[in-house]
Design a protein around this motif. Sequence first.
Motif, mmCIF file in Angstrom:
data_model
loop_
_atom_site.group_PDB
_atom_site.id
_atom_site.type_symbol
_atom_site.label_atom_id
_atom_site.label_comp_id
_atom_site.label_asym_id
_atom_site.label_seq_id
_atom_site.Cartn_x
_atom_site.Cartn_y
_atom_site.Cartn_z
ATOM 1 N N ASP A 79 1.201 8.007 -7.296
ATOM 2 C CA ASP A 79 2.302 8.865 -6.852
ATOM 3 C C ASP A 79 1.842 9.533 -5.567
ATOM 4 O O ASP A 79 0.834 10.246 -5.557
ATOM 5 C CB ASP A 79 2.609 9.909 -7.922
ATOM 6 C CG ASP A 79 3.587 10.974 -7.435
ATOM 7 O OD1 ASP A 79 4.699 10.607 -7.030
ATOM 8 O OD2 ASP A 79 3.224 12.170 -7.458
ATOM 9 N N VAL A 80 2.574 9.300 -4.462
ATOM 10 C CA VAL A 80 2.183 9.842 -3.164
ATOM 11 C C VAL A 80 3.267 10.777 -2.647
ATOM 12 O O VAL A 80 4.439 10.641 -3.012
ATOM 13 C CB VAL A 80 1.910 8.717 -2.134
ATOM 14 C CG1 VAL A 80 0.939 7.692 -2.707
ATOM 15 C CG2 VAL A 80 3.195 8.031 -1.686
ATOM 16 N N TYR A 86 0.115 7.657 1.235
ATOM 17 C CA TYR A 86 0.546 6.258 1.095
ATOM 18 C C TYR A 86 -0.484 5.322 1.723
ATOM 19 O O TYR A 86 -0.899 4.322 1.122
ATOM 20 C CB TYR A 86 1.910 6.064 1.756
ATOM 21 C CG TYR A 86 2.405 4.627 1.723
ATOM 22 C CD1 TYR A 86 3.086 4.135 0.621
ATOM 23 C CD2 TYR A 86 2.144 3.768 2.794
ATOM 24 C CE1 TYR A 86 3.511 2.814 0.584
ATOM 25 C CE2 TYR A 86 2.566 2.452 2.767
ATOM 26 C CZ TYR A 86 3.251 1.974 1.657
ATOM 27 O OH TYR A 86 3.672 0.664 1.621
ATOM 28 N N ARG A 87 -0.921 5.660 2.929
ATOM 29 C CA ARG A 87 -1.891 4.807 3.617
ATOM 30 C C ARG A 87 -3.234 4.800 2.891
ATOM 31 O O ARG A 87 -3.927 3.771 2.845
ATOM 32 C CB ARG A 87 -2.051 5.258 5.063
ATOM 33 C CG ARG A 87 -0.826 4.970 5.935
ATOM 34 C CD ARG A 87 -1.035 5.419 7.367
ATOM 35 N NE ARG A 87 0.126 5.148 8.199
ATOM 36 C CZ ARG A 87 0.354 4.004 8.846
ATOM 37 N NH1 ARG A 87 -0.524 3.004 8.741
ATOM 38 N NH2 ARG A 87 1.433 3.847 9.589
ATOM 39 N N ARG A 88 -3.645 5.925 2.327
ATOM 40 C CA ARG A 88 -4.877 5.968 1.543
ATOM 41 C C ARG A 88 -4.782 5.036 0.329
ATOM 42 O O ARG A 88 -5.726 4.306 0.015
ATOM 43 C CB ARG A 88 -5.154 7.387 1.059
ATOM 44 C CG ARG A 88 -5.905 8.263 2.019
ATOM 45 C CD ARG A 88 -6.162 9.635 1.386
ATOM 46 N NE ARG A 88 -6.909 10.466 2.297
ATOM 47 C CZ ARG A 88 -8.236 10.499 2.369
ATOM 48 N NH1 ARG A 88 -8.953 9.728 1.557
ATOM 49 N NH2 ARG A 88 -8.856 11.280 3.233
ATOM 50 N N GLY A 93 -6.471 -0.474 -1.892
ATOM 51 C CA GLY A 93 -6.118 -1.731 -2.535
ATOM 52 C C GLY A 93 -4.951 -1.662 -3.490
ATOM 53 O O GLY A 93 -4.705 -2.618 -4.227
ATOM 54 N N VAL A 94 -4.209 -0.538 -3.484
ATOM 55 C CA VAL A 94 -3.057 -0.401 -4.377
ATOM 56 C C VAL A 94 -1.863 -1.115 -3.751
ATOM 57 O O VAL A 94 -1.513 -0.871 -2.591
ATOM 58 C CB VAL A 94 -2.722 1.079 -4.629
ATOM 59 C CG1 VAL A 94 -1.563 1.205 -5.616
ATOM 60 C CG2 VAL A 94 -3.950 1.831 -5.136
ATOM 61 N N LEU A 115 8.740 1.498 3.485
ATOM 62 C CA LEU A 115 9.639 0.361 3.328
ATOM 63 C C LEU A 115 9.030 -0.911 3.906
ATOM 64 O O LEU A 115 9.160 -2.003 3.326
ATOM 65 C CB LEU A 115 10.981 0.657 4.003
ATOM 66 C CG LEU A 115 11.922 1.586 3.227
ATOM 67 C CD1 LEU A 115 13.131 1.966 4.073
ATOM 68 C CD2 LEU A 115 12.384 0.933 1.930
ATOM 69 N N VAL A 116 8.343 -0.796 5.021
ATOM 70 C CA VAL A 116 7.708 -1.966 5.633
ATOM 71 C C VAL A 116 6.503 -2.414 4.808
ATOM 72 O O VAL A 116 6.284 -3.602 4.575
ATOM 73 C CB VAL A 116 7.296 -1.649 7.084
ATOM 74 C CG1 VAL A 116 6.434 -2.785 7.655
ATOM 75 C CG2 VAL A 116 8.522 -1.435 7.957
ATOM 76 N N GLY A 117 5.718 -1.447 4.316
ATOM 77 C CA GLY A 117 4.501 -1.768 3.585
ATOM 78 C C GLY A 117 4.717 -2.090 2.119
ATOM 79 O O GLY A 117 3.840 -2.664 1.472
#
Length: 421
Positions: A79-80, A86-88, A93-94, A115-117
């Motif tokens: 949960d971010v 999100y980047r972390r 590797g999530v 949305l892109v990632g």
Amino acid sequence: MDHFLYRDGALYAEDVPVAEIAAAVGTPFYVYSTATLLRHFRLFDEALDGMDHLVCYAMKAASNQAILKTLAQAGAGMDVVSEGEYRRARAAGVSGDKIVFSGVGKTAGEIRTALVGGVRQFNVESEPEMEVINAVAEELGKVTPITIRVNPDVDAKTHAKIATGKSENKFGIPIARARDVYAHAATLPGLKVIGIDVHIGSQLTQLDPFEQAYVKVAELTEQLRADGHEISRLDLGGGLGIPYTRSNDAPPLPTDYGALVKRTLGHLGCEIEIEPGRLIAGNAGIMVSKVIYVKNGEGRDFLIVDGAMNDLVRPAMYEAHHDIIPVIEPDVGVEEQPYDIVGPVCESGDTFAKQRDMPPLAAGDLIAFRSAGAYGAVMSSEYNSRPLIPEVLVHGDQFAVIRPRPTFDEMINRDTIPEWL
């Protein structure tokens, strides 16, 4: 239960003497136990056994990538609440389909990144945010799953600064307006409504507020389904508290919480998401500090330690209690005495405890702040130009530095002086 125990008169982190870590990395520092992190995650996972579910670790509690990877390999989602988190998570590797994006102030840039990632869902906090998510999704040619966070106006009976489910809090939409907001969401082509989100606060020590909230969520689920919405997922947030003291007044166990979820929501056939953070990480970490001076004041004695409010801000910010213990186990029957335990920062608020009974201590002795794994390192700062302290992860008889202490030059050289000076 945690894995910070005395053995042969010395405090150990799993199978590593804490003093050995101190000698290697210096003080102060944080140290986390892999075994405790995994035990607490599995308690939640097992508590929901028999239900379709995903335990998403609320990584704002402790977001070092080594912790995230440890939990992700055990099956946790994340949960971010920011693009950085999100980047972390992705760096650890999530996969995107196991990342839930929460937070009351998501920007268009953050939404685009997710949305892109790849993202499991957005937990929408307001109607304006819903419009922005829809616009970004349409721009990218995507349809993104969302839940809408409802505010059930339930008193979590926790500290005012960590309550999130009352009508005056900034989070979510009033539950009384939910049906209208869901009806509008259904008209937006970039969104796919899949469920409901609710989170009422942190460090809850009773189950009753959860039950009040979940009963309201169950009623809303039936209403929204009757309105034609597909409600297949319920995100119940986190919030279950941890014991910060060794008293018998312990918060409910994850097994009791799981039984409550099954009793109040199990009949709906929804996938359940929960977002514990503190209960997974809190008692999985300690902060270790060294006594610099023992100062005899007028009417009280002070332990001045090398850890400070910039390293562990919870006592200054929340009046929070942490048990504080010596790293060398005191002799049985030793007479304790009261100390004010304070740091070196030039603030009266840099106080960890007042008149705390401790065994006699001297300069150079090590002490450990228990239950410091959540909202410790992540809330630290460089106030007073004090470098961030190291984080260490223990795994059995091994330990590794997972965030090194920066040098003074590294800290200072981040500044840029304008050419006119």
